[in-house]
Design a protein around this motif. Structure first.
Motif, PDB file in Angstrom:
ATOM      1  N   ASP A   1      26.611  -0.631  -7.195  1.00 11.65           N
ATOM      2  CA  ASP A   1      26.388  -0.552  -8.644  1.00 11.65           C
ATOM      3  C   ASP A   1      25.114  -1.281  -9.072  1.00 11.65           C
ATOM      4  O   ASP A   1      25.163  -2.214  -9.869  1.00 11.65           O
ATOM      5  CB  ASP A   1      27.579  -1.119  -9.415  1.00 11.65           C
ATOM      6  N   PRO A   2      23.959  -0.896  -8.543  1.00 11.56           N
ATOM      7  CA  PRO A   2      22.716  -1.597  -8.907  1.00 11.56           C
ATOM      8  C   PRO A   2      22.423  -1.470 -10.394  1.00 11.56           C
ATOM      9  O   PRO A   2      22.749  -0.476 -11.038  1.00 11.56           O
ATOM     10  CB  PRO A   2      21.650  -0.899  -8.069  1.00 11.56           C
ATOM     11  N   HIS A   3      21.834  -2.525 -10.925  1.00 10.25           N
ATOM     12  CA  HIS A   3      21.484  -2.582 -12.343  1.00 10.25           C
ATOM     13  C   HIS A   3      20.032  -3.047 -12.453  1.00 10.25           C
ATOM     14  O   HIS A   3      19.655  -4.043 -11.838  1.00 10.25           O
ATOM     15  CB  HIS A   3      22.410  -3.568 -13.068  1.00 10.25           C
ATOM     16  N   LEU A   4      19.237  -2.321 -13.228  1.00 10.58           N
ATOM     17  CA  LEU A   4      17.861  -2.750 -13.476  1.00 10.58           C
ATOM     18  C   LEU A   4      17.892  -3.770 -14.599  1.00 10.58           C
ATOM     19  O   LEU A   4      18.261  -3.456 -15.733  1.00 10.58           O
ATOM     20  CB  LEU A   4      16.980  -1.557 -13.851  1.00 10.58           C
ATOM     21  N   LEU A   5      17.546  -4.975 -14.271  1.00 12.13           N
ATOM     22  CA  LEU A   5      17.602  -6.098 -15.196  1.00 12.13           C
ATOM     23  C   LEU A   5      16.199  -6.411 -15.709  1.00 12.13           C
ATOM     24  O   LEU A   5      15.282  -6.608 -14.921  1.00 12.13           O
ATOM     25  CB  LEU A   5      18.167  -7.317 -14.463  1.00 12.13           C
ATOM     26  N   ALA A   6      16.055  -6.444 -17.015  1.00 13.24           N
ATOM     27  CA  ALA A   6      14.780  -6.841 -17.640  1.00 13.24           C
ATOM     28  C   ALA A   6      15.010  -8.151 -18.382  1.00 13.24           C
ATOM     29  O   ALA A   6      15.924  -8.251 -19.200  1.00 13.24           O
ATOM     30  CB  ALA A   6      14.306  -5.760 -18.605  1.00 13.24           C
ATOM     31  N   LEU A   7      14.211  -9.149 -18.050  1.00 13.63           N
ATOM     32  CA  LEU A   7      14.311 -10.431 -18.735  1.00 13.63           C
ATOM     33  C   LEU A   7      12.964 -11.139 -18.705  1.00 13.63           C
ATOM     34  O   LEU A   7      12.088 -10.790 -17.924  1.00 13.63           O
ATOM     35  CB  LEU A   7      15.410 -11.302 -18.145  1.00 13.63           C
ATOM     36  N   THR A   8      12.849 -12.112 -19.572  1.00 11.23           N
ATOM     37  CA  THR A   8      11.645 -12.927 -19.650  1.00 11.23           C
ATOM     38  C   THR A   8      11.976 -14.291 -19.064  1.00 11.23           C
ATOM     39  O   THR A   8      12.925 -14.942 -19.504  1.00 11.23           O
ATOM     40  CB  THR A   8      11.178 -13.081 -21.111  1.00 11.23           C
ATOM     41  N   VAL A   9      11.205 -14.706 -18.077  1.00 11.58           N
ATOM     42  CA  VAL A   9      11.400 -16.013 -17.460  1.00 11.58           C
ATOM     43  C   VAL A   9      10.091 -16.766 -17.545  1.00 11.58           C
ATOM     44  O   VAL A   9       9.060 -16.291 -17.057  1.00 11.58           O
ATOM     45  CB  VAL A   9      11.862 -15.890 -15.995  1.00 11.58           C
ATOM     46  N   ASN A  10      10.137 -17.911 -18.202  1.00 16.03           N
ATOM     47  CA  ASN A  10       8.951 -18.757 -18.361  1.00 16.03           C
ATOM     48  C   ASN A  10       7.775 -17.960 -18.927  1.00 16.03           C
ATOM     49  O   ASN A  10       6.649 -18.044 -18.444  1.00 16.03           O
ATOM     50  CB  ASN A  10       8.576 -19.436 -17.043  1.00 16.03           C
ATOM     51  N   ASP A  11       8.072 -17.170 -19.942  1.00 17.14           N
ATOM     52  CA  ASP A  11       7.093 -16.357 -20.673  1.00 17.14           C
ATOM     53  C   ASP A  11       6.493 -15.207 -19.869  1.00 17.14           C
ATOM     54  O   ASP A  11       5.494 -14.623 -20.284  1.00 17.14           O
ATOM     55  CB  ASP A  11       5.965 -17.227 -21.257  1.00 17.14           C
ATOM     56  N   SER A  12       7.076 -14.875 -18.730  1.00 19.48           N
ATOM     57  CA  SER A  12       6.637 -13.715 -17.948  1.00 19.48           C
ATOM     58  C   SER A  12       7.771 -12.690 -17.922  1.00 19.48           C
ATOM     59  O   SER A  12       8.944 -13.056 -17.809  1.00 19.48           O
ATOM     60  CB  SER A  12       6.295 -14.110 -16.515  1.00 19.48           C
ATOM     61  N   GLU A  13       7.390 -11.421 -18.025  1.00 22.50           N
ATOM     62  CA  GLU A  13       8.375 -10.331 -18.032  1.00 22.50           C
ATOM     63  C   GLU A  13       8.698  -9.940 -16.590  1.00 22.50           C
ATOM     64  O   GLU A  13       7.795  -9.823 -15.760  1.00 22.50           O
ATOM     65  CB  GLU A  13       7.817  -9.114 -18.771  1.00 22.50           C
ATOM     66  N   TYR A  14       9.983  -9.711 -16.326  1.00 24.60           N
ATOM     67  CA  TYR A  14      10.419  -9.303 -14.990  1.00 24.60           C
ATOM     68  C   TYR A  14      11.405  -8.147 -15.103  1.00 24.60           C
ATOM     69  O   TYR A  14      12.183  -8.073 -16.056  1.00 24.60           O
ATOM     70  CB  TYR A  14      11.124 -10.450 -14.253  1.00 24.60           C
ATOM     71  N   GLU A  15      11.373  -7.288 -14.105  1.00 23.28           N
ATOM     72  CA  GLU A  15      12.398  -6.272 -13.899  1.00 23.28           C
ATOM     73  C   GLU A  15      12.863  -6.420 -12.465  1.00 23.28           C
ATOM     74  O   GLU A  15      12.049  -6.417 -11.535  1.00 23.28           O
ATOM     75  CB  GLU A  15      11.855  -4.869 -14.148  1.00 23.28           C
TER      76      GLU A  15
ATOM     77  N   CYS B   1      24.570 -21.032 -12.524  1.00 27.95           N
ATOM     78  CA  CYS B   1      25.522 -20.595 -11.500  1.00 27.95           C
ATOM     79  C   CYS B   1      26.741 -19.923 -12.119  1.00 27.95           C
ATOM     80  O   CYS B   1      27.503 -19.261 -11.407  1.00 27.95           O
ATOM     81  CB  CYS B   1      25.958 -21.759 -10.614  1.00 27.95           C
ATOM     82  N   LEU B   2      26.936 -20.079 -13.423  1.00 32.22           N
ATOM     83  CA  LEU B   2      28.088 -19.480 -14.099  1.00 32.22           C
ATOM     84  C   LEU B   2      27.730 -18.242 -14.911  1.00 32.22           C
ATOM     85  O   LEU B   2      28.617 -17.559 -15.418  1.00 32.22           O
ATOM     86  CB  LEU B   2      28.745 -20.497 -15.046  1.00 32.22           C
ATOM     87  N   VAL B   3      26.445 -17.976 -15.057  1.00 31.96           N
ATOM     88  CA  VAL B   3      25.990 -16.832 -15.841  1.00 31.96           C
ATOM     89  C   VAL B   3      25.632 -15.708 -14.881  1.00 31.96           C
ATOM     90  O   VAL B   3      24.831 -15.906 -13.964  1.00 31.96           O
ATOM     91  CB  VAL B   3      24.756 -17.208 -16.699  1.00 31.96           C
ATOM     92  N   PHE B   4      26.246 -14.554 -15.088  1.00 34.76           N
ATOM     93  CA  PHE B   4      25.825 -13.405 -14.296  1.00 34.76           C
ATOM     94  C   PHE B   4      24.436 -13.007 -14.758  1.00 34.76           C
ATOM     95  O   PHE B   4      24.121 -13.052 -15.955  1.00 34.76           O
ATOM     96  CB  PHE B   4      26.793 -12.231 -14.463  1.00 34.76           C
ATOM     97  N   ALA B   5      23.604 -12.603 -13.840  1.00 36.12           N
ATOM     98  CA  ALA B   5      22.230 -12.234 -14.178  1.00 36.12           C
ATOM     99  C   ALA B   5      22.214 -11.142 -15.241  1.00 36.12           C
ATOM    100  O   ALA B   5      21.388 -11.171 -16.156  1.00 36.12           O
ATOM    101  CB  ALA B   5      21.478 -11.784 -12.926  1.00 36.12           C
ATOM    102  N   VAL B   6      23.135 -10.187 -15.154  1.00 36.77           N
ATOM    103  CA  VAL B   6      23.154  -9.087 -16.125  1.00 36.77           C
ATOM    104  C   VAL B   6      23.468  -9.582 -17.539  1.00 36.77           C
ATOM    105  O   VAL B   6      23.121  -8.923 -18.520  1.00 36.77           O
ATOM    106  CB  VAL B   6      24.132  -7.962 -15.713  1.00 36.77           C
ATOM    107  N   GLN B   7      24.089 -10.747 -17.668  1.00 36.58           N
ATOM    108  CA  GLN B   7      24.345 -11.326 -18.988  1.00 36.58           C
ATOM    109  C   GLN B   7      23.056 -11.809 -19.645  1.00 36.58           C
ATOM    110  O   GLN B   7      23.015 -11.997 -20.859  1.00 36.58           O
ATOM    111  CB  GLN B   7      25.335 -12.496 -18.886  1.00 36.58           C
TER     112      GLN B   7
END
Length: 161
Positions: free
Chosen positions: A3-17, A63-69
């Motif tokens: 069940d792969p999920h494409l995750l988009a988030l901003t980490v330290n002001d940089s965009e990641y997928e 460690c308690l937060v799922f990345a998809v959250q």
């Protein structure tokens, strides 16, 4: 990958997928996919706080937060604190006040302290102690950590006026 999920988030002001399995934690993605190893994993049960990061400016246990959250959110790790190799005021205060010894818990304390100071810039020593009580340190006895955060709070208030 299940069940792969494409995750988009901003980490330290940089965009990641990143493509992740829904069961992976934010700590795993930060450390293994984005190679931001400043976020330490201690107990993996949310007890120690070594993995504390800021998620939309609020301290959380990675460690308690799922990345998809964290989808669409902004994440700040300890790597965000230093500016062009110069320690932040809080990092310098930890050094000046001997608020670290082995250093394992330090990234989590730094990020928790940033969250506490953002929410309570006028925090007293007791309020700082209470705010930091969620994280564990086996080396310092906490007083030097409280001293470092209090000194930072005082310096920030002074520079703001």
């Amino acid at each position: 990958m299940r069940d792969p999920h494409l995750l988009a988030l901003t980490v330290n002001d940089s965009e990641y997928e990143v493509v992740v399995e829904p069961r992976r934690t934010l700590a795993d993605v930060l450390r293994h996919d984005l190679l931001l190893t400043g976020t330490h994993v201690g107990c993996e049960h949310g007890v120690c706080g070594a993995c504390t990061v800021l998620l939309d400016e609020a301290p959380v246990r990675a460690c308690l937060v799922f990345a998809v959250q964290a989808e669409g959110s902004s994440v700040r790790t300890v790597e965000s604190l230093a500016d062009h190799g110069e320690l932040s005021d809080l990092q310098q205060a930890f050094s000046d006040h001997h608020g670290l010894q082995c250093g394992f818990c330090t990234p989590g304390f730094l990020m928790l302290a940033e969250g506490v100071l953002a929410e309570q810039p006028d925090a007293s020593r007791e309020e700082i102690r209470e705010g930091l009580s969620a994280n564990l340190c086996r080396c310092t006895g906490y007083q030097t950590i409280v001293d470092a955060v209090h000194a930072t709070a005082c310096a920030r208030r002074e520079s703001a006026s």
